[in-house]
Motif scaffolding. Structure first.
Motif, short mmCIF file in Angstrom:
data_model
loop_
_atom_site.label_atom_id
_atom_site.label_comp_id
_atom_site.label_asym_id
_atom_site.label_seq_id
_atom_site.Cartn_x
_atom_site.Cartn_y
_atom_site.Cartn_z
N ALA A 269 77.87 123.61 48.37
CA ALA A 269 77.87 124.99 47.88
C ALA A 269 76.88 125.85 48.65
CB ALA A 269 77.54 125.01 46.39
N GLY A 270 75.72 125.29 48.95
CA GLY A 270 74.72 126.07 49.68
C GLY A 270 75.12 126.38 51.11
N VAL A 271 75.89 125.49 51.73
CA VAL A 271 76.33 125.71 53.11
C VAL A 271 77.47 126.73 53.17
CG1 VAL A 271 77.31 124.62 55.16
CG2 VAL A 271 75.62 123.39 53.78
N LEU A 272 78.46 126.59 52.29
CA LEU A 272 79.61 127.50 52.29
C LEU A 272 79.23 128.90 51.85
CD1 LEU A 272 82.52 125.28 50.89
CD2 LEU A 272 81.82 125.69 53.26
N ALA A 273 78.11 129.05 51.17
CA ALA A 273 77.71 130.36 50.66
C ALA A 273 77.42 131.36 51.78
CB ALA A 273 76.47 130.22 49.78
N PHE A 274 77.30 130.89 53.02
CA PHE A 274 77.01 131.80 54.13
C PHE A 274 78.23 132.64 54.52
CE2 PHE A 274 73.44 129.01 54.51
CZ PHE A 274 72.43 129.83 54.98
N LYS A 275 79.42 132.26 54.07
CA LYS A 275 80.61 133.06 54.39
C LYS A 275 81.04 133.85 53.17
CE LYS A 275 85.32 133.02 56.19
NZ LYS A 275 86.38 132.25 56.86
N GLN A 276 81.30 135.14 53.37
CA GLN A 276 81.84 136.00 52.33
C GLN A 276 83.35 136.06 52.48
OE1 GLN A 276 79.72 137.77 50.05
NE2 GLN A 276 78.20 136.40 50.93
N VAL A 277 84.07 135.82 51.39
CA VAL A 277 85.53 135.85 51.44
C VAL A 277 86.06 136.92 50.50
CG1 VAL A 277 85.73 133.43 52.08
CG2 VAL A 277 85.67 134.05 49.68
N ARG A 278 87.19 137.51 50.87
CA ARG A 278 87.81 138.54 50.05
C ARG A 278 88.84 137.91 49.13
NH1 ARG A 278 92.08 142.54 50.40
NH2 ARG A 278 92.83 141.62 52.35
N LEU A 279 88.82 138.33 47.87
CA LEU A 279 89.77 137.81 46.90
C LEU A 279 91.04 138.65 46.93
CD1 LEU A 279 87.35 137.13 43.89
CD2 LEU A 279 88.13 135.55 45.66
N VAL A 280 91.99 138.22 47.75
CA VAL A 280 93.25 138.93 47.90
C VAL A 280 94.00 138.89 46.57
CG1 VAL A 280 95.42 138.97 49.18
CG2 VAL A 280 93.31 138.24 50.32
N PRO A 281 94.64 139.99 46.13
CA PRO A 281 94.87 141.25 46.84
C PRO A 281 93.82 142.32 46.55
CG PRO A 281 96.19 141.20 44.86
CD PRO A 281 95.44 139.91 44.88
N SER A 282 92.74 141.98 45.87
CA SER A 282 91.70 142.95 45.54
C SER A 282 90.77 143.12 46.74
CB SER A 282 90.90 142.50 44.33
OG SER A 282 90.08 141.40 44.66
N ASP A 283 89.82 144.04 46.59
CA ASP A 283 88.79 144.23 47.61
C ASP A 283 87.49 143.54 47.22
OD1 ASP A 283 90.38 145.77 49.31
OD2 ASP A 283 89.97 147.61 48.19
N LEU A 284 87.53 142.75 46.14
CA LEU A 284 86.33 142.05 45.71
C LEU A 284 85.98 140.95 46.71
CD1 LEU A 284 87.06 141.63 41.89
CD2 LEU A 284 85.51 143.27 42.97
N ALA A 285 84.69 140.82 46.97
CA ALA A 285 84.22 139.78 47.89
C ALA A 285 83.26 138.86 47.15
CB ALA A 285 83.52 140.40 49.09
N VAL A 286 83.26 137.61 47.58
CA VAL A 286 82.39 136.62 46.95
C VAL A 286 81.99 135.59 48.00
CG1 VAL A 286 84.31 135.16 46.25
CG2 VAL A 286 82.17 135.08 44.97
#
Length: 225
Positions: free
Chosen positions: A34-51
């Motif tokens: 979890a700590g390693v993957l947290a460096f990438k921000q991904v968009r929750l399609v089809p919204s513009d929310l990012a996480v």
């Protein structure tokens, strides 16, 4: 004959259920990933929310802890969360060690820079992660167990509802703790905090109920083999 029966009973009492063993291994791996993957921000399609992508292994931590609470009790699930600090601490120490060791002169400078960028974190971020992890996962187990009450917890629908509520609330708390501890004072965090909370709550409602249901079913299948 009596001694043989006694030994068999002791071995049965000491044996760990197969599902508990498998899920414990998976849990330890997800705490580190979890700590390693947290460096990438991904968009929750089809919204513009990012996480941050670390939410995906983190959601598995929520699912596993809730599954164990359902099958083996709140105390066992809490113990797993507490022991989860061990792989977190060991991985942090190993990261610091590797970052401090001199790189091979044959290593490509671009790859070395990328490696150090991903694994180098400020002390605030390194502290914020475990703090948010401990509070939110223990809270998830507590809410999940409290909603179950003293009965058998009901059927599949009850399991899914309890999982969604516990995950959504604990994920919201996780975001507040992590973002506040890691970034408060560095830049305005309001928009980031709101976006993270909304995104994590949505994922908790959409994914977690089905993952917990599947996790419980898979654990029962493992224990029955």
């Amino acid at each position: 004959m009596t001694d043989a029966i006694a030994n068999e009973k002791q071995m049965a009492a000491a044996a760990m259920p197969r599902a508990l063993f498998v899920y414990t291994l998976l849990y330890g791996g997800m705490t580190v990933l979890a700590g390693v993957l947290a460096f990438k921000q991904v968009r929750l399609v089809p919204s513009d929310l990012a996480v941050e992508a670390g939410i995906f292994p983190y959601l598995l931590l929520v699912v596993i802890s809730s599954t164990l609470a359902q099958l083996y009790g709140q105390a066992r699930a809490n113990l797993l969360v507490i022991w989860g600090f061990v792989p977190l601490a060991i991985s942090a120490l190993l990261i610091f060690l590797v970052l401090g060791l001199p790189a091979s002169p044959d290593m490509d400078a671009t790859r070395l820079g990328a490696f150090e960028t991903v694994l180098s974190s400020t002390p605030r971020i390194m502290a914020a992660g475990p703090a948010a992890y401990g509070v939110s996962l223990l809270l998830n187990v507590w809410i999940f167990a409290r909603l179950r009450g003293t009965g058998d917890g009901g059927g599949t629908a009850s399991l899914m509802i309890r999982g969604a509520i516990a995950s959504a609330l604990s994920q919201a708390i996780d975001s507040v703790i992590f973002i506040t501890l890691a970034f408060y004072g560095e830049f305005p965090i309001t928009n980031l905090l709101i976006g993270q909370v909304i995104a994590k709550v949505v994922l908790s409602i959409v994914l977690v109920p089905f993952l917990i249901t599947g996790g419980v079913a898979f654990a029962r299948w493992l224990d029955a083999r």
